[in-house]
Scaffold this motif. Structure first.
Motif, mmCIF file in Angstrom:
data_model
loop_
_atom_site.group_PDB
_atom_site.id
_atom_site.type_symbol
_atom_site.label_atom_id
_atom_site.label_comp_id
_atom_site.label_asym_id
_atom_site.label_seq_id
_atom_site.Cartn_x
_atom_site.Cartn_y
_atom_site.Cartn_z
ATOM 1 N N SER A 43 0.822 -1.215 0.000
ATOM 2 C CA SER A 43 0.000 0.000 0.000
ATOM 3 C C SER A 43 0.851 1.258 0.000
ATOM 4 O O SER A 43 0.431 2.298 -0.509
ATOM 5 C CB SER A 43 -0.937 0.001 1.208
ATOM 6 N N GLY A 44 2.050 1.148 0.552
ATOM 7 C CA GLY A 44 2.933 2.321 0.637
ATOM 8 C C GLY A 44 3.429 2.814 -0.707
ATOM 9 O O GLY A 44 3.921 3.937 -0.823
ATOM 10 N N THR A 45 3.292 1.992 -1.752
ATOM 11 C CA THR A 45 3.703 2.419 -3.095
ATOM 12 C C THR A 45 2.511 2.886 -3.932
ATOM 13 O O THR A 45 2.651 3.131 -5.132
ATOM 14 C CB THR A 45 4.416 1.267 -3.831
ATOM 15 N N SER A 46 1.335 3.018 -3.307
ATOM 16 C CA SER A 46 0.129 3.389 -4.069
ATOM 17 C C SER A 46 0.247 4.758 -4.725
ATOM 18 O O SER A 46 -0.368 5.014 -5.758
ATOM 19 C CB SER A 46 -1.100 3.351 -3.155
ATOM 20 N N TRP A 47 1.033 5.654 -4.134
ATOM 21 C CA TRP A 47 1.206 6.995 -4.723
ATOM 22 C C TRP A 47 1.705 6.897 -6.169
ATOM 23 O O TRP A 47 1.325 7.702 -7.023
ATOM 24 C CB TRP A 47 2.165 7.840 -3.884
#
Length: 1010
Positions: A601-605
């Motif tokens: 989720s931390g790479t969703s940006w």
């Protein structure tokens, strides 16, 4: 006709001087002065009963202009949710997002949706989060921005895998990784559809046709690319380190995957480590005849077998003591002598103190052939224990640092299931460390005569967030993000991010500082594989630009299942395959670790955020994300491109039961949003509140702390909305027959009280807008409630009903009032529209002067006029209200219309102001008398010659400040209250008629005209 505040008396010098500041002599300018005090807080009608002119019988009923509207006062039972569904359909809720995306506007507002887990039904925590986001989005859309809001779901990881496995029971043991992944994907898809349906029912505006999912092929491929970029930069590495390990889940966990149980019970022990070689300084203090031991305290006895050292605090004073009970000689910190003696229920005699333990060694308390050196360490403190710390490098983060520095063994004696391996010895082999293993260790210490005391300790201890079982710290080979190299940049970038509340910034920085490293590998099946190959016989890995590009291409086309479904030789590009043994003698196998879901989720940006900048205006999530998604998003973004992925961060609390207790099925206090909206099986106990009640609860709560919800909270929210509906019904009913385009009165020609309400309305609108801008939706609700309760229902509406109901329909006095009501209605509805979209649209369906119903959300934000701002009106209205309060307070419980009032004011500025509100000496129809709500009002500059015997006289003073105090005048006034001599008019019910069967002059004129 113009109700201009015309001065008839001798002009006071101060008033004449002030006129130069007011501009031309029309009403808005002549009272355009500024007061030094804050704006008037209008008092409600208190002390007197308010008998209102709302006759519903008699021969004059048809001549009275009562409110006309089909807008219902209440929606009972299923009417509320049914109405909402009808509104959603009729007003195009599902098309609103695409409509606003197609607008040609200059600004865009991007709120990046933190993905909820696709592991169950929607709950009130979801409601709190999604509704807060929707309120923000709807406000910014109405303000003219194009909204970018792509909802997403976190589809991988332990939460989903554990649900699937628990449902399968014993069958789960025989499943392959591919089978587990298939079932996990199906489970996640089903959960997504259920949650999406719930979110849409709550009125959430979003790009529902283009959601993002972390199991999407393109999402996974981009994630793998970010992993490799970080690997190339040296920010991702593989190492043998202690990590939080969940025996119940058989995987490593990150800090964000832990829950701390404050009621955990550990078996703490005091242990002695016999000194085998004292430090030179210590040796000089001992006579050598008596054995000496260092004292250690630990809450984790199972780690004693893995002990490699005892650490002390550099430059701290240590003491040699003699135990009064046993005569044994111990060493411990000088500062801890008293507390440890008390804990051991003995007394210590201090023989000597010293500073240096360097170069000393101890004998292991269980394995006498092993040596444990005495080593200095920065993590040793004097807050608990003995000032000497047992050090097991495989089971502690600080212990690992000491071992790295001093080249100690880091062997781990505990396997993936949390049981001792054969390396721990036959007595401990296969014993669970947190259960029987701890018993055996304590017995071994007793047998070696090195256990001084055991006691139970209740303290906070980390648990697996999914299984709710305790974790251990255990060394294993894992993949890590090197936080140390990016932490300083990340903290510097955070200073430019706006945090709401501001304290959240410090909390996030503190969490980051406490994190020595980020373990991103997991030993599970449902996730994105870490794209590395492990050598079959050597401790070597294979990953390079060629292998990663090949894997990314495969994942983009087929998804990450290929890591488990394709043979290893197909996972490598041909040019690499030939270098590592070829297809028949391949030296490498695919690694079996998957990426942490926080990395997911931390790479969703990188996948969701628009434009080249890829920076969201807002991230809005619960406070647990300060150590979770907020942090993982920041760290990956800083690692790859050295910038934060967000401009602002809003942090809300958790939902709790009505009494502040945690929600749980066992307590029976779980609140289901679907039941809130549609009602339960027994609707007498679980009524259907509708989505707007749920949204109002979210908005009115202090979301920056914990948020409580339950029946009484929801009932209060429903009551609040009912009161608001009554206000809206009054407004809608009283603008019936009014056409703003042809009937509106120019602001400068309106009644003073109507102009005053527009003045208050502009101030209200400004505060509402500022509160939305700061995401303080609770303040929006408080401002709204105060305005419609105090300024409208209790004050303005009670004053204007006679004018609305009993004047001629086209009388400018009545049209003046309706002009104000139209503006009030528009501002009020737009002010709550982001919070209560169904009610706002329902109101717009009932606006009588709208040629065809429009959507409030497609017609912009609150629009006020600068000419409404007239601070001087406060002086006029507040001074009249001060006198009115004196009058009403003197007749508690009685009808104000049964009394006549004489106001006596000495000549001066105050008299001039009152004279502008009433041009005649005595009047029953003046603006002043309307405010007083009396039968008639007389305004005099000197005492009347005669008053009736039953008259009541009240005195007071009023201070007027103009232009910051440059013009300053305090005036005395007297209010004389007498019963009226007039009779009750059968039409308007005011005591202004000559007899009870004749109309008052005003009504006679109105009826005669008809």
């Amino acid at each position: 006709m113009r109700w201009q505040l015309r001065s008839l008396g001798p002009g006071a010098a101060a008033l004449a001087a002030a006129r130069n500041l007011w501009g031309p002599s029309c009403l808005p300018r002549r009272l355009g002065w500024q007061r030094t005090t804050g704006r008037l807080l209008v008092r409600s009608v208190t002390g007197a009963s308010n008998q209102l002119p709302t006759p519903n019988s008699g021969k004059y009923r048809d001549t009275v202009l009562l409110p006309q509207t089909s807008f219902p006062m209440k929606l009972l039972g299923r009417q509320q949710p049914d109405m909402e569904l009808e509104i959603q359909q009729k007003c195009g809720f599902s098309e609103l997002y695409s409509w606003q995306r197609e607008r040609k506007v200059k600004t865009e507002f991007c709120l990046h949706d933190g993905p909820p887990y696709a592991n169950g039904d929607a709950h009130v925590g979801h409601a709190l989060n999604k509704i807060l986001k929707d309120i923000a989005n709807r406000y910014h859309m109405m303000k003219g921005s194009k909204i970018h809001f792509v909802p997403g779901w976190d589809c991988h990881g332990l939460p989903i895998e554990m649900k699937v496995l628990s449902e399968l029971g014993e069958k789960a043991q025989n499943l392959s990784a591919v089978e587990i992944r298939e079932k996990a994907r199906s489970f996640a898809k089903a959960a997504i559809e259920k949650q999406k349906s719930a979110f849409m029912r709550w009125g959430i505006m979003a790009d529902w046709n283009n959601c993002y999912y972390t199991f999407d092929e393109k999402y996974e491929a981009r994630q793998l690319r970010i992993f490799y970029i970080m690997y190339e930069k040296g920010l991702v590495y593989r190492a043998y380190k202690p990590v939080f390990w969940s025996p119940s889940s058989r995987t490593a966990l990150a800090e964000a995957e832990l829950e701390y149980n404050p009621e955990h019970v550990s078996r703490s022990i005091y242990v002695k480590f016999p000194v085998s070689k004292p430090s030179p300084v210590l040796a000089s203090l001992l006579d050598g005849s008596s054995p000496v031991s260092v004292l250690v305290w630990t809450t984790q006895p199972w780690t004693i077998p893995a002990n490699q050292a005892v650490c002390y605090m550099l430059d701290a004073k240590y003491a040699v003591v003699k135990c009064s009970n046993s005569g044994d000689i111990y060493i411990l910190a000088a500062d801890k002598v008293m507390s440890v003696a008390s804990a051991l229920e003995t007394k210590f005699e201090v023989i000597s103190t010293f500073l240096d333990l360097e170069n000393g060694t101890c004998t292991h308390p269980i394995f006498p052939d092993k040596v444990s050196p005495l080593l200095p360490a920065s993590h040793v403190t004097m807050t608990k224990g003995t000032g000497l710390v047992h050090t097991a490098p495989a089971h502690g983060m600080e212990d690992y640092s000491v071992a790295s520095q001093h080249n100690l063994s880091m062997d781990c004696l505990v396997n993936e299931d949390g049981v001792f391996t054969d390396l721990a010895g036959p007595e401990l082999h296969n014993k669970a460390v947190l259960e029987e293993g701890t018993d055996v260790v304590i017995k071994m210490l007793q047998a070696a005569k090195n256990l001084l005391k055991e006691e139970k300790l209740v303290h906070s201890y980390p648990y697996d967030w999914r299984t709710k079982k305790p974790v251990v710290i255990r060394a294993s080979k894992q993949w890590f993000v090197n936080i140390a190299d990016i932490k300083s940049t990340a903290k510097e970038l955070l200073k430019k991010v706006k945090f709401i509340p501001g304290s959240a910034l410090n909390a996030m920085v503190e969490m980051m500082d406490r994190r020595p490293y980020w373990c991103i590998s997991r030993q599970r099946a449902w996730g994105v594989p870490i794209p590395v190959f492990l050598h079959k016989t050597k401790d070597e890995i294979l990953i390079n630009s060629q292998t990663i590009e090949h894997i990314i291409k495969l994942v983009e086309q087929h998804g990450s299942d290929i890591w488990w479904t394709l043979p290893p030789e197909q996972l490598l590009p041909k040019e690499v395959l030939s270098q590592v043994g070829g297809p028949d003698a391949l030296e490498y196998v695919p690694g079996q670790d998957i990426l942490d879901i926080w990395f997911d989720s931390g790479t969703s940006w990188s996948h969701v955020l628009p434009g080249t900048d890829q920076k969201a205006d807002l991230y809005l999530e619960g406070k647990d994300q300060l150590g979770g998604w907020f942090q993982s998003s920041l760290l990956t973004s800083v690692a790859v491109r050295k910038k934060a992925p967000y401009k602002a961060v809003v942090v809300h609390g958790f939902t709790l039961g009505e009494k502040g207790e945690k929600m749980s099925k066992s307590l029976g206090n779980v609140v289901n949003p679907d039941v809130i909206i549609s009602g339960g099986q027994d609707q007498s106990k679980e009524p259907a509140y509708g989505a707007d009640v749920l949204r109002w609860w979210v908005a009115e709560s202090n979301v920056f702390t914990e948020v409580t919800v339950g029946p009484s909270v929801l009932n209060a929210a429903r009551d609040d909305i009912s009161k608001l509906r009554n206000t809206l019904r009054f407004l809608l009913g009283n603008v019936s027959g009014f056409n703003p385009e042809t009937h509106s009165i120019p602001a400068k020609d309106m009644y003073v009280i109507d102009q005053y309400m527009l003045h208050l309305l502009q101030d209200f609108a400004n505060k509402i807008t500022e509160s939305y801008k700061q995401y303080d939706f609770g303040r929006v609700v408080r401002l709204l409630q105060a305005f419609y309760t105090r300024e409208l229902s209790n004050f303005y509406f009670s004053i204007i009903k006679d004018r609305l109901y009993c004047e001629n329909e086209d009388d400018p006095k009545r049209r003046s009032c309706q002009t104000a009501l139209v503006e009030i209605l528009d501002v009020i509805v737009r002010s709550f529209a982001p919070i209560l979209p169904h009610l706002a649209e329902e109101v717009f369906q009932h606006i009588p002067y709208a040629k065809e119903p429009k959507s409030v959300f497609r017609t912009g934000w609150i629009n006020t006029s600068s000419i409404w701002k007239k601070p001087g009106l406060e002086e006029a209205v507040e001074s009249a209200c001060a006198m009115r309060d004196s009058f009403l307070g003197s007749i508690p419980g009685r009808n104000a219309a049964e009394y006549q009032v004489v106001i006596v004011i000495e000549p001066g500025l105050l008299f001039e102001i009152m004279e502008m509100l009433q041009t005649q000496e005595t009047s029953s129809t003046s603006q002043l008398n309307e405010l007083m709500m009396a039968s008639e009002t007389t305004l005099l500059s000197r005492e009347p010659r005669e008053v009736t015997a039953d008259a009541v006289a009240l005195t007071g003073t009023f201070l007027i400040n103009l232009e910051g105090g440059d013009i300053h005048e305090e005036s005395s006034y007297k209010v004389i209250v007498m019963p009226t001599t007039k009779e009750k008019c059968p039409r308007c019910w005011k005591y202004t008629a000559e007899s009870s069967d004749t109309l008052c002059p005003r009504c006679a004129e109105v009826v005669g005209g008809k």
